[in-house]
Motif scaffolding. Sequence first.
Motif, PDB file in Angstrom:
ATOM      1  N   GLU A  86       2.534   7.711 -12.018  1.00 30.42           N
ATOM      2  CA  GLU A  86       2.395   8.891 -11.011  1.00 30.42           C
ATOM      3  C   GLU A  86       3.236   8.500  -9.902  1.00 30.42           C
ATOM      4  O   GLU A  86       3.589   9.276  -8.891  1.00 30.42           O
ATOM      5  N   GLY A  87       4.065   7.422  -9.948  1.00 27.81           N
ATOM      6  CA  GLY A  87       5.114   7.109  -8.883  1.00 27.81           C
ATOM      7  C   GLY A  87       4.397   6.446  -7.744  1.00 27.81           C
ATOM      8  O   GLY A  87       5.083   6.666  -6.959  1.00 27.81           O
ATOM      9  N   ARG A  88       3.139   6.023  -7.815  1.00 22.22           N
ATOM     10  CA  ARG A  88       2.687   5.422  -6.494  1.00 22.22           C
ATOM     11  C   ARG A  88       2.553   3.941  -6.764  1.00 22.22           C
ATOM     12  O   ARG A  88       1.580   3.396  -6.103  1.00 22.22           O
ATOM     13  N   SER A  89       3.057   3.163  -7.703  1.00 22.34           N
ATOM     14  CA  SER A  89       3.097   1.772  -7.795  1.00 22.34           C
ATOM     15  C   SER A  89       3.510   1.188  -6.652  1.00 22.34           C
ATOM     16  O   SER A  89       4.131   1.439  -5.713  1.00 22.34           O
ATOM     17  N   ARG A  90       2.993  -0.118  -6.340  1.00 21.41           N
ATOM     18  CA  ARG A  90       2.995  -0.837  -5.214  1.00 21.41           C
ATOM     19  C   ARG A  90       4.549  -1.181  -5.027  1.00 21.41           C
ATOM     20  O   ARG A  90       4.968  -1.011  -3.800  1.00 21.41           O
ATOM     21  N   ALA A  91       5.265  -1.183  -6.009  1.00 21.68           N
ATOM     22  CA  ALA A  91       6.575  -1.651  -5.982  1.00 21.68           C
ATOM     23  C   ALA A  91       7.435  -0.589  -5.622  1.00 21.68           C
ATOM     24  O   ALA A  91       8.285  -0.514  -4.748  1.00 21.68           O
ATOM     25  N   ALA A  92       7.119   0.551  -5.925  1.00 26.48           N
ATOM     26  CA  ALA A  92       7.856   2.061  -5.649  1.00 26.48           C
ATOM     27  C   ALA A  92       7.579   2.123  -4.313  1.00 26.48           C
ATOM     28  O   ALA A  92       8.470   2.419  -3.410  1.00 26.48           O
ATOM     29  N   LEU A  93       6.292   2.059  -3.636  1.00 25.66           N
ATOM     30  CA  LEU A  93       6.093   2.375  -2.355  1.00 25.66           C
ATOM     31  C   LEU A  93       6.698   1.431  -1.283  1.00 25.66           C
ATOM     32  O   LEU A  93       7.325   1.571  -0.535  1.00 25.66           O
ATOM     33  N   ALA A  94       6.872  -0.130  -1.909  1.00 27.97           N
ATOM     34  CA  ALA A  94       7.686  -1.057  -1.212  1.00 27.97           C
ATOM     35  C   ALA A  94       8.990  -0.513  -0.962  1.00 27.97           C
ATOM     36  O   ALA A  94       9.570  -0.830   0.132  1.00 27.97           O
ATOM     37  N   LYS A  95       9.754  -0.049  -2.002  1.00 32.03           N
ATOM     38  CA  LYS A  95      10.968   0.476  -2.013  1.00 32.03           C
ATOM     39  C   LYS A  95      11.108   1.563  -0.874  1.00 32.03           C
ATOM     40  O   LYS A  95      12.258   1.757  -0.274  1.00 32.03           O
ATOM     41  N   ALA A  96      10.172   2.378  -0.635  1.00 32.34           N
ATOM     42  CA  ALA A  96      10.243   3.264   0.321  1.00 32.34           C
ATOM     43  C   ALA A  96       9.741   2.875   1.716  1.00 32.34           C
ATOM     44  O   ALA A  96       9.548   3.678   2.882  1.00 32.34           O
ATOM     45  N   GLY A  97       9.509   1.555   1.788  1.00 34.22           N
ATOM     46  CA  GLY A  97       9.285   1.083   3.099  1.00 34.22           C
ATOM     47  C   GLY A  97       7.815   1.082   3.413  1.00 34.22           C
ATOM     48  O   GLY A  97       7.607   1.091   4.696  1.00 34.22           O
ATOM     49  N   VAL A  98       6.775   1.232   2.318  1.00 36.28           N
ATOM     50  CA  VAL A  98       5.578   1.350   2.582  1.00 36.28           C
ATOM     51  C   VAL A  98       4.828   0.200   2.140  1.00 36.28           C
ATOM     52  O   VAL A  98       4.840  -0.177   1.337  1.00 36.28           O
ATOM     53  N   ASN A  99       4.106  -0.590   3.056  1.00 30.04           N
ATOM     54  CA  ASN A  99       3.131  -1.682   2.781  1.00 30.04           C
ATOM     55  C   ASN A  99       1.977  -1.369   2.155  1.00 30.04           C
ATOM     56  O   ASN A  99       1.637  -0.029   2.203  1.00 30.04           O
ATOM     57  N   THR A 100       1.353  -1.971   1.327  1.00 35.00           N
ATOM     58  CA  THR A 100       0.271  -1.661   0.558  1.00 35.00           C
ATOM     59  C   THR A 100      -0.723  -2.819   0.511  1.00 35.00           C
ATOM     60  O   THR A 100      -0.523  -4.047   0.429  1.00 35.00           O
ATOM     61  N   ARG A 101      -1.948  -2.304   0.049  1.00 33.67           N
ATOM     62  CA  ARG A 101      -3.317  -3.432  -0.073  1.00 33.67           C
ATOM     63  C   ARG A 101      -4.016  -2.783  -1.132  1.00 33.67           C
ATOM     64  O   ARG A 101      -4.525  -1.536  -0.906  1.00 33.67           O
ATOM     65  N   LEU A 102      -4.738  -3.635  -2.084  1.00 27.80           N
ATOM     66  CA  LEU A 102      -5.653  -3.149  -2.983  1.00 27.80           C
ATOM     67  C   LEU A 102      -6.796  -4.017  -2.800  1.00 27.80           C
ATOM     68  O   LEU A 102      -6.716  -5.120  -2.340  1.00 27.80           O
ATOM     69  N   ASN A 103      -8.244  -3.394  -2.661  1.00 26.20           N
ATOM     70  CA  ASN A 103      -9.274  -3.962  -2.800  1.00 26.20           C
ATOM     71  C   ASN A 103      -9.385  -5.054  -3.537  1.00 26.20           C
ATOM     72  O   ASN A 103      -9.066  -4.975  -4.748  1.00 26.20           O
ATOM     73  N   ILE A 104      -9.768  -6.227  -3.160  1.00 29.91           N
ATOM     74  CA  ILE A 104      -9.742  -7.671  -3.934  1.00 29.91           C
ATOM     75  C   ILE A 104     -10.821  -7.725  -5.309  1.00 29.91           C
ATOM     76  O   ILE A 104     -10.543  -8.456  -5.984  1.00 29.91           O
ATOM     77  N   GLU A 105     -11.711  -6.683  -5.266  1.00 30.20           N
ATOM     78  CA  GLU A 105     -12.585  -6.600  -6.253  1.00 30.20           C
ATOM     79  C   GLU A 105     -11.859  -6.124  -7.767  1.00 30.20           C
ATOM     80  O   GLU A 105     -12.016  -6.444  -8.573  1.00 30.20           O
ATOM     81  N   GLU A 106     -10.642  -5.566  -7.534  1.00 30.76           N
ATOM     82  CA  GLU A 106      -9.855  -5.291  -8.773  1.00 30.76           C
ATOM     83  C   GLU A 106      -9.022  -6.166  -9.134  1.00 30.76           C
ATOM     84  O   GLU A 106      -8.244  -6.137 -10.269  1.00 30.76           O
ATOM     85  N   CYS A 107      -9.118  -7.455  -8.629  1.00 29.02           N
ATOM     86  CA  CYS A 107      -8.218  -8.439  -8.994  1.00 29.02           C
ATOM     87  C   CYS A 107      -8.882 -10.017  -8.678  1.00 29.02           C
ATOM     88  O   CYS A 107      -8.251 -10.767  -8.036  1.00 29.02           O
ATOM     89  N   PRO A 108     -10.131 -10.142  -9.035  1.00 25.18           N
ATOM     90  CA  PRO A 108     -10.838 -11.445  -8.614  1.00 25.18           C
ATOM     91  C   PRO A 108     -10.204 -12.553  -9.562  1.00 25.18           C
ATOM     92  O   PRO A 108      -9.625 -12.627 -10.416  1.00 25.18           O
ATOM     93  N   SER A 109     -10.422 -13.727  -8.662  1.00 26.34           N
ATOM     94  CA  SER A 109     -10.399 -14.949  -9.207  1.00 26.34           C
ATOM     95  C   SER A 109     -11.515 -15.582 -10.005  1.00 26.34           C
ATOM     96  O   SER A 109     -11.467 -16.411 -10.596  1.00 26.34           O
ATOM     97  N   GLY A 110     -12.529 -14.895  -9.688  1.00 23.90           N
ATOM     98  CA  GLY A 110     -13.809 -15.329 -10.268  1.00 23.90           C
ATOM     99  C   GLY A 110     -14.873 -14.281  -9.958  1.00 23.90           C
ATOM    100  O   GLY A 110     -14.556 -13.143  -9.643  1.00 23.90           O
ATOM    101  N   PRO A 111     -16.327 -14.653 -10.220  1.00 25.28           N
ATOM    102  CA  PRO A 111     -17.292 -13.651  -9.709  1.00 25.28           C
ATOM    103  C   PRO A 111     -17.163 -13.328  -8.540  1.00 25.28           C
ATOM    104  O   PRO A 111     -16.686 -13.918  -7.590  1.00 25.28           O
ATOM    105  N   VAL A 112     -17.313 -11.845  -8.248  1.00 28.39           N
ATOM    106  CA  VAL A 112     -17.315 -11.293  -6.925  1.00 28.39           C
ATOM    107  C   VAL A 112     -18.511 -11.474  -5.984  1.00 28.39           C
ATOM    108  O   VAL A 112     -19.529 -10.851  -6.497  1.00 28.39           O
TER     109      VAL A 112
END
Length: 328
Positions: A134-160
């Motif tokens: 959809e053109g909303r990747s974090r990399a695409a937004l970074a190229k547009a000068g937009v910083n991003t954050r994703l809730n860490i439940e989406e990328c856990p290193s162990g049980p949340v």
Amino acid sequence: MRTMRRLSLLSALSTAVLAAGCGGPGSDRPASAGSAVEGFPVTTSNCGVQTTYERPPRRAVSLNQHATEVMLALGLEKSMVGTGYLDDAILPEYQAAYGGIKVLSKEYPSAEVLLAAEPDFVYGGFSTTFDEKEGRSRAALAKAGVNTRLNIEECPSGPVTMAAMDEEIRDVAKIFGVPDRAEAEVKKLHGTLDSVEGKLTGVQPVKLFVYDSGDKTAFTAGGKGIGNEMIKRAGGVNLFADVDKAFGDVSFEQVAERAPEVVVIYDYGDQPVEDKKRFLLANPALKDVPAIKNKRFAVLPLSSTVLGVRVPSAVESLARQIHPDRFQ
């Protein structure tokens, strides 16, 4: 009228975004480009993306309910220029603040609509926020000068666990330069958890099965999401904690074999809770399951079962439903 309405103008957008990113939350006058902001720069590492913030975001967009409510719990509405994608009504205590923020779309905005808001920061609750197709990747937004954050439940290193809830709130507060607000919020949330823990001292855990959705198979809560921790805190045992992810599909025969005492229904979307109950009660594979025979159900809104500020109150709600005698 703004003229930056198309994705082809990303270079101009980047300049505007960077210019807008000055000053602290709630300040009326942006700092000059070369001026220092107290406590900054700060660097965060989030789901594999490292970002250095020279100053707090001033034009933030939140997407997904739990991301939006973390922002509002931290009093960041004056730093927000847009939001989108609710599953439920905003919590009453945040409704007034939410009412002053532009809703960009009912669900996810297109990349063009998102960028037209000229954000300098986008905070997403689910990985689908940053959809590459959809053109909303974090990399695409970074190229547009937009910083991003994703809730860490989406990328856990162990049980949340609740420690992840604390980390999420503190990291967002750090980005916006309001760490004291995070500590106040975390203290309040843990007060609720401590109260529930006190009421459940010595309780016999109840065997639970979470029914999210599904007719051929059951989509349920596994052992890697905050839902599993919530069940434990509420005096229950998640019978599918061995599913090695936050959510997963299991067969109804497996549900019957594990014989839950209570079925917890996650409420959201177009299928009403009563329809879900009727389906489960009529499912022949479940006819001998104690929860079905005794019609023992508990209900939680989906927005309360993902990592955000609703989690402690959801623990209390679930505990009240499965151990009502402890709350009389």
